[in-house]
Design an enzyme around this catalytic site. Sequence first.
Site, PDB file in Angstrom:
ATOM      1  N   LYS A 126      76.138  25.039 115.247  1.00  0.00           N
ATOM      2  CA  LYS A 126      74.804  24.446 115.336  1.00  0.00           C
ATOM      3  C   LYS A 126      74.607  23.691 116.641  1.00  0.00           C
ATOM      4  O   LYS A 126      73.490  23.455 117.069  1.00  0.00           O
ATOM      5  CB  LYS A 126      74.558  23.538 114.128  1.00  0.00           C
ATOM      6  CG  LYS A 126      74.354  24.316 112.837  1.00  0.00           C
ATOM      7  CD  LYS A 126      74.024  23.425 111.663  1.00  0.00           C
ATOM      8  CE  LYS A 126      75.262  22.907 111.000  1.00  0.00           C
ATOM      9  NZ  LYS A 126      74.980  22.215 109.717  1.00  0.00           N
ATOM     10  N   ARG A 127      75.695  23.300 117.300  1.00  0.00           N
ATOM     11  CA  ARG A 127      75.583  22.610 118.589  1.00  0.00           C
ATOM     12  C   ARG A 127      75.190  23.570 119.697  1.00  0.00           C
ATOM     13  O   ARG A 127      74.477  23.211 120.612  1.00  0.00           O
ATOM     14  CB  ARG A 127      76.911  21.931 118.952  1.00  0.00           C
ATOM     15  CG  ARG A 127      77.273  20.740 118.095  1.00  0.00           C
ATOM     16  CD  ARG A 127      78.462  19.999 118.675  1.00  0.00           C
ATOM     17  NE  ARG A 127      79.605  20.877 118.873  1.00  0.00           N
ATOM     18  CZ  ARG A 127      80.485  21.179 117.927  1.00  0.00           C
ATOM     19  NH1 ARG A 127      80.343  20.697 116.715  1.00  0.00           N
ATOM     20  NH2 ARG A 127      81.507  21.976 118.170  1.00  0.00           N
TER      21      ARG A 127
END
Length: 484
Positions: free
Chosen positions: A258-259
């Site tokens: 998700k980063r």
Amino acid sequence: MSTPGTEAPVRTRIAPSPTGDPHVGTAYAALFNLAFARKNGGQFILRVEDTDRTRYVEGSEQQVFDTLRWLGFSWDQGPDVGGPAAPYRQSERLPTYRVVAERLLAEGRAYHCWCSTERLTQMRERQQLLKMPTGYDRMCYGKTREERAELPGFTEVPVVRMLVPAEARISFTDLIRGEITPPQPDDQVILKADGFPTYHLAVVVDDNAMGVTHVIRGEEWISSTAKHLLLYRWLGWPEPQYAHMPLLRNVDRSKISKRKNPAARLKWFQEEGYLPEALVNFLALMGYSMPDGKEIFTFDEVVETFDFARINPVGPVFDIDKLNWLNGHYLRSLDDDAFLRAAEPFLPGALTAEDIRTLVVPLRERTKKLSELAEQLDWLAADAVEVKPADLAKHGLPAPDARTALEAFAKSLEELDPFEGAQITATLDRVVAELGLNRRRSFMTARLALVGKPVSPPLDDTMIALGAQRTVHRLRQAAAALEA
């Protein structure tokens, strides 16, 4: 260990952690666990692993339920549906883990560790500096609390660690990868100081309690499998069979996170306007190939053909272009009403699909994801649009002719009653003929004046959606701008 066709029913599970927006990997794992269970007439279990209280996010659990159901997945046992092995939240099963940890302590399979976080950090830094294998150095092993308290780096509340034999090289047969011998495990913490289990203890205790026969999970867990098998053997419990799926990867081959990638968020696909059928098809393609090689297929077809031999162990690249192609196919397969229902949440302003049915349906042919509709129809909700000189020069009439055509269009349309498709087109054709201008470029000039871009639905539909007053106003506004 029982296999399909013997007396033990197949049971698979997923065990997401409620630590934020659900990861797309949760859906990926759910797809294959559910498909294998359904193929074998078994059961699929959803268990919530919420023992990491520092990362717990309120509402995350419900998001998991909602997004998986959006994909069409259902489970036979879980926190929200119940089942014979309830509870299905690890935070509600703490006494069970404590009992197992105490048993392992009593049998000499585990020991207390009082080392502080600072002491463990220093130990790892020293091991790395000396290029030694990293792992706990057993400072606490064989010591009483009083003996350990006399040494540096002591903390009052201990954790419980596995006592791993010096040569605990354990092999197992992976249903996807064949024979695997993971690295030698270290003395893993199995019960934390707060009384919560670590993943390694909880997953074994829960899988056994819930009768899980097949553990289908990501390849990042291969190195932990030896720890889990040790616990099964120490406790005398039947071992599940393991299948480690390839990880979803970014274009640079790194693990999708998700980063780094918004597509790692499962909710992102809903927000962008992907159809659940398209996403399921895409995720299946990431790890599975159909016997006939086709790329467009349903979840039911995955179930029907499921075979671990058809899973490629090499980590697939998460190709958004491929997903867009698939989603476009599924959008085009919808009938008009279904497409309008799917499109409505993505339309700009307060517009509804029924209000602009004649605009939205034609856009289906060039829409890859429903969020694109807002950009394609932004002109409809805008107060004004800008005619770019470069677009006019490329697609429209020369400026003097453009001004003449726009003013003539505005005057004729202002007098038109009723303001309807056939009459609009006939009026525009009449004006173009009277002025002796190129029809295609004249119509494109009007389109640029109305929507600010060279691509839009048919011109008469565009004008009907804007209405007579706004259409005339924009045509005159553009003509005035060209004069300036």
